[in-house]
Design an enzyme around this catalytic site. Structure first.
Site, PDB file in Angstrom:
ATOM      1  N   SER A 124    -124.877 -79.004   7.375  1.00 27.37           N
ATOM      2  CA  SER A 124    -125.211 -79.496   6.036  1.00 27.37           C
ATOM      3  C   SER A 124    -126.728 -79.584   5.867  1.00 27.37           C
ATOM      4  O   SER A 124    -127.466 -79.774   6.833  1.00 27.37           O
ATOM      5  CB  SER A 124    -124.585 -80.886   5.847  1.00 27.37           C
ATOM      6  N   HIS A 152    -116.541 -85.960  -5.261  1.00 29.07           N
ATOM      7  CA  HIS A 152    -117.360 -86.087  -6.470  1.00 29.07           C
ATOM      8  C   HIS A 152    -116.667 -86.996  -7.499  1.00 29.07           C
ATOM      9  O   HIS A 152    -115.448 -86.953  -7.644  1.00 29.07           O
ATOM     10  CB  HIS A 152    -117.632 -84.703  -7.073  1.00 29.07           C
TER      11      HIS A 152
END
Ligand SMILES: Cc1ncc(COP(=O)(O)O)c(C=O)c1O
Length: 371
Positions: A325, A127
């Site tokens: 995911s 991130h």
């Protein structure tokens, strides 16, 4: 819409302006496909509870602030999620934060306090706030290349550690990168950082941790796989009406708390006043779902992600996703379609994230537009 705050203040119609905003937000839910937040929230029951100040200070796990005992909710949220993250909850420190970025700041700070000279290693797909955290904490930032599946390149990580021998390593492993849902291999990361000496492994599991916890053939992602601290988001898979997060760390790694006499509190958290509403909202969501409800939610999201892959393939795209995911990546379509369906984009790719509010009908709608 005139939102000006005037000298005299105004009257009862003001709430209607806020309601309009909420209605717009509700209207977006059916075409909100590309971001890792859960729009399927309904906490209207809390409306009548907003006539007190939901404030807390200090550690939920140590002591208790005599005047406002709102921390039992927080303690239970931490206890439950520590268990899901493979920790012995009696040896785990944790608290409810403002969100994923504060989670990471806390976990990386614990690592920096342990290993003051260590650089911060993270993949280029981690991130964006991780690099900022390195700067805030005055750590040497070491971005490491990532592989095609979005996970950290373990050979590149090892080489970066070899170039900085003996300084120790604070490493962020991401379990579920924001774009593509890449999952860093914790055993691989632990082997790769050996040349650095001592290490602190912080796992940013904002969305992917709870998905991995209930996925078939789950990858190791928590304390039982070697994590020293773990970050879990509250407004992603769990779903709260305001952003929040939960950060966990091995209790023995968290330094001596500040003794705050005026609050009669011990405090290792990063803030002083914190929201006590966020822990109550999280507790309410988890209490209603339970372990089985969370598992069922993850299975439904994975099923929707698999459906999106099928439908996109049938429409001539080449979609791709990590098996554990809910992110589905595919060739970036025309800009107006990215906007209409609120797809998040990164260079040549766009993504759908099968969050709990995403249905098969929404996927069908997207694919019909793409054809
Ligand atoms: C992997 C990951 N980490 C951290 C964050 C930051 O979380 P927040 O927006 O709650 O600060 C995000 C946000 O999407 C994320 O995907």
């Amino acid at each position: 819409m005139d939102l000006a705050v005037t000298a005299d203040g105004t009257g009862p119609g003001d709430l209607d302006l806020v309601r309009e905003q909420r209605n717009r937000q509700r209207g977006r839910r059916g075409a909100f496909l590309g971001y890792p937040v859960n729009m399927d929230v309904d906490y209207r029951a809390f409306g009548e509870l907003l006539d007190v100040l939901w404030i807390t200070v200090g550690d939920p796990s140590r002591g208790y602030h005599a005047r406002l005992d709102l921390q039992p909710f927080e303690r239970e949220v931490v206890r439950f999620l520590a268990g899901v993250a493979g920790a012995d909850s009696s040896r785990t420190y944790g608290y409810v934060t403002s969100g994923g970025s504060e989670n990471n700041l806390f976990g990386i700070h614990v690592g920096r306090e342990r290993l003051p000279d260590a650089p911060l290693y993270y993949s280029t797909t981690a991130h964006y706030t991780v690099e900022r955290t390195a700067r805030l904490l005055r750590m040497e930032p070491v971005p490491v290349a990532s592989t095609r599946d979005g996970s950290i390149d373990l050979a590149a990580l090892r080489a970066a550690c070899e170039r900085r021998p003996g300084r120790g390593a604070v490493v962020v492993a991401t379990v579920g990168t924001t774009v593509a849902g890449g999952i860093d291999s914790l055993p691989g990361v632990l082997r790769a950082v050996e040349p650095a000496g001592e290490h602190h492994l912080h796992v940013d599991a904002a969305l992917g941790g709870l998905v991995a916890a209930f996925a078939p053939n789950p990858p190791g992602w928590g304390f039982d796989a070697g994590a020293d601290s773990v970050a879990i988001s509250g407004h992603k898979l769990i779903g709260t009406p305001v952003p929040c997060g939960v950060v966990l760390a091995r209790a023995e790694l968290v330094g001596t708390p500040a003794e705050v006499e005026y609050l009669s509190a011990e405090d290792s958290t990063l803030a002083c006043s914190r929201s006590a509403l966020a822990p109550a909202l999280l507790w309410y969501a988890l209490r209603r779902l339970g372990h089985r409800g969370l598992a069922a939610r993850v299975h439904r999201c994975l099923d929707t992600a698999a459906y999106a892959v099928d439908r996109l393939e049938a429409a001539g795209f080449r979609p791709w996703r990590n098996p554990a995911s809910v992110n589905v990546v595919f060739e970036r379509p025309a800009e107006h379609l990215c906007r209409r369906w609120r797809l998040s984009t990164s260079g040549p790719v766009a993504q759908v994230i099968a969050m709990p509010h995403v249905t098969r009908a929404m996927i069908d709608g997207l694919v019909a537009d793409l054809r």
